[in-house]
Scaffold this motif. Structure first.
Motif, PDB file in Angstrom:
ATOM      1  N   SER A 123     -10.202   0.339  -5.193  1.00  0.00           N
ATOM      2  CA  SER A 123      -9.415  -0.695  -4.520  1.00  0.00           C
ATOM      3  C   SER A 123     -10.319  -1.874  -4.188  1.00  0.00           C
ATOM      4  CB  SER A 123      -8.806  -0.128  -3.239  1.00  0.00           C
ATOM      5  OG  SER A 123      -8.021  -1.078  -2.563  1.00  0.00           O
ATOM      6  N   PHE A 178      -4.540   0.322   6.688  1.00  0.00           N
ATOM      7  CA  PHE A 178      -3.691   1.201   5.882  1.00  0.00           C
ATOM      8  C   PHE A 178      -3.004   2.232   6.778  1.00  0.00           C
ATOM      9  CE2 PHE A 178      -3.724   5.023   2.869  1.00  0.00           C
ATOM     10  CZ  PHE A 178      -2.451   4.750   2.405  1.00  0.00           C
ATOM     11  N   GLU A 233       0.822  -1.203   0.000  1.00  0.00           N
ATOM     12  CA  GLU A 233       0.000   0.000   0.000  1.00  0.00           C
ATOM     13  C   GLU A 233       0.862   1.262   0.000  1.00  0.00           C
ATOM     14  OE1 GLU A 233      -3.055  -0.676   3.150  1.00  0.00           O
ATOM     15  OE2 GLU A 233      -4.308  -0.909   1.364  1.00  0.00           O
TER      16      GLU A 233
END
Length: 523
Positions: free
Chosen positions: A309, A217, A192
């Motif tokens: 995503s 994330f 990421e």
């Protein structure tokens, strides 16, 4: 070298000691302080007999303390189990029992719920984050943060050790726990960060609760590069105008959320009143983003890059699609292509690769793949597709259960869930196809199509829709619209108009709840 997740915070504590690691409203914690406080929590858990691989629950709303809990548990060698505090008590107890949890890390805000839990969970040994006396031992955060670390010896953690268990809904009604290792989550952090060219100047907007994998994330990739992650409290996420103002105030550079939050900000966030020039990435995932609203948002924020995503929680994420410009048509947005260290196959019902352009089930092989389901060996085996490369050596793919095809540009296109295909009156029907048609109507903002049992023998196709503000359209009008695009057997027999949909804890449309309401005629 980075071998496990705890290395992330330890590395940034050296490189960026005084930099904010996490913020939440007026509170913040530096990398150095986070590393130290995580060590103090780890030392407590180790003193209480925790051994590597033991599960520890995080029972908190969105707040700064989640970062300490996250890294403290991992530093002890334990695996964190983030539990949604809004779950019904019985479901919480099922998770605690299933995981064999003996320690809960929480905050005073959860005192009332914790009291109820401890009354029905005699197996618990301690509650971290409370000073109030209960039948179970409690220890306050003040006591944790006053601990000396003279005799503290960090746990030895290997990359394939268990790091987390994330519970999701199971098809049987029982929650299933998805196990991830330090290796899979560290791989996620790196992939990421690489996808967004992340660096220590970035400010990540964390809109998801810790029990939703989108939150990883900010908790992982942020510390990897020394960025700052801003945790948005529950109250702000539910109020688009407040959320919009806070995003602008914090100069968020990367936004990652479900489409619903972005749509609410678009419609009710008064975004024209604020400066969003710091935003460089708008990333969405978790469900389909209606193209007409996506187009409107891209036109309002032309300076930012938008990215779709995709990935089930068993993989966290695995594909991406960057939108270079606002879509000119309402055609679905591609899932895109798999990112690095990942490969895929599209299989037919006999587990054979389909021909180019043909639909089939997407299976994924990647570094971010789960270990398996906790206490569910048979389900774990069923979820994997294996290719024997040599005796005792398999390439292992996860069966996503998603129906896709590859277009001429080599992009994956989502068709729907395999289990969202139904058969009514002899016809095979993709429920997602009907939803896509409904969303073509500019007066409809959201749609959910389901099969409802009216009695033991009769099943009917029904749709529930939310309308745009001021829309003047009734159920008959919606059915007439469907007839323009769908064969008669795919037109819903009934349309119900709602002001808002029931939602899961992660913001997705709760179709099971809608079915329950329709079947009992209480909508």
């Amino acid at each position: 070298m980075l071998y496990n997740i705890t290395n992330l915070i330890e590395q940034s504590a050296v490189r960026y000691p005084e930099k904010d690691a996490f913020k939440c409203l007026d509170d913040s914690i530096s990398y150095k302080a986070l590393d130290s406080k995580a060590d103090q929590l780890a030392s407590y858990l180790l003193d209480k007999g925790l051994i590597r691989g033991d599960r520890v629950a995080i029972f908190m709303n969105r707040c700064l303390d989640t970062a300490v809990a996250f890294y403290g548990i991992l530093k002890s060698g334990g695996a964190f189990v983030a539990i949604d505090p809004f779950l019904p008590l019985e479901r919480i107890l099922i998770i605690l029992n299933d995981c064999g949890i003996e320690h809960i890390v929480t905050t005073p805000a959860q005192t009332r719920k914790i009291k109820l839990i401890t009354q029905k969970a005699p197996f618990l040994k301690s509650i971290v984050g409370l000073s109030e006396n209960l039948d179970v031992k409690t220890v306050s955060w003040e006591a944790i943060f006053s601990r000396t670390l003279d005799d503290y010896s960090p746990a030895r953690i290997l990359e394939h050790d268990l790091a987390s268990i994330l519970y999701t809904s199971g098809s049987t009604g029982m929650p299933k726990g998805i196990m991830h290792s330090h290796h899979s989550l560290l791989s996620l952090a790196k992939l990421e960060a690489d996808l967004h060219n992340l660096d220590n100047s970035d400010i990540i907007g964390n809109f998801a609760p810790l029990h939703f994998d989108q939150s990883l994330f900010g908790y992982l990739s942020g510390p990897l590069v020394g960025a700052t992650t801003v945790i948005f409290p529950d109250s702000y996420v539910k109020l688009p105008a407040s959320l919009s103002a806070l995003v602008a105030k914090e100069n968020i550079t990367i936004w990652f959320s479900v489409p619903l939050i972005l749509i609410q900000v678009l419609l009710h966030g008064h975004i024209e009143k604020h400066d969003f020039s710091a935003l460089r990435w708008i990333r969405f995932g978790g469900e389909v983003f209606p193209v007409k609203q996506l187009r409107q948002l891209m036109l309002k924020w032309p300076h930012a890059k938008f990215i779709n995503s995709y990935g089930p929680s068993e993989l966290a994420r695995c594909t991406y699609y960057i939108l270079e410009k606002p879509p000119e048509t309402d055609d679905p947005i591609p899932l895109g292509t798999v990112w690095n260290n990942t490969e895929f196959k599209i299989l037919d019902t006999d587990d054979q690769p389909v021909n180019n352009g043909e639909p089939g089930e997407l299976v994924i092989r990647t570094a971010t793949m789960m270990i398996g389901y906790w206490n569910r060996k048979e389900l774990t085996e069923k979820s994997f597709f294996k290719i024997e490369m040599a005796p005792g050596y398999d390439h292992i793919y996860y069966r996503t259960g998603d129906l896709v095809y590859e277009n001429e540009q080599k992009e994956l296109m989502f068709l729907g869930r395999i289990d969202r295909q139904v058969k009514l009156r002899g016809y095979r029907i993709e429920l997602d196809d009907i939803e896509a048609i409904l969303l073509k109507n500019e007066l409809i903002t959201e749609a959910a199509v389901i099969v409802v049992k009216k009695d033991l023998e009769i099943r009917e196709l029904e749709a529930v829709v939310c309308l745009a503000d001021g829309a003047k359209i009734n159920a008959d009008d919606v059915i007439d619209f469907c007839k323009l695009f769908l064969p008669s057997y795919m037109v819903p027999q009934n349309i119900t108009i709602m002001h808002k949909f029931p939602r899961t804890g992660t913001g997705k449309i709760d179709r099971n709840k809608i079915i329950e309401l329709l079947e009992t005629q209480t909508l």
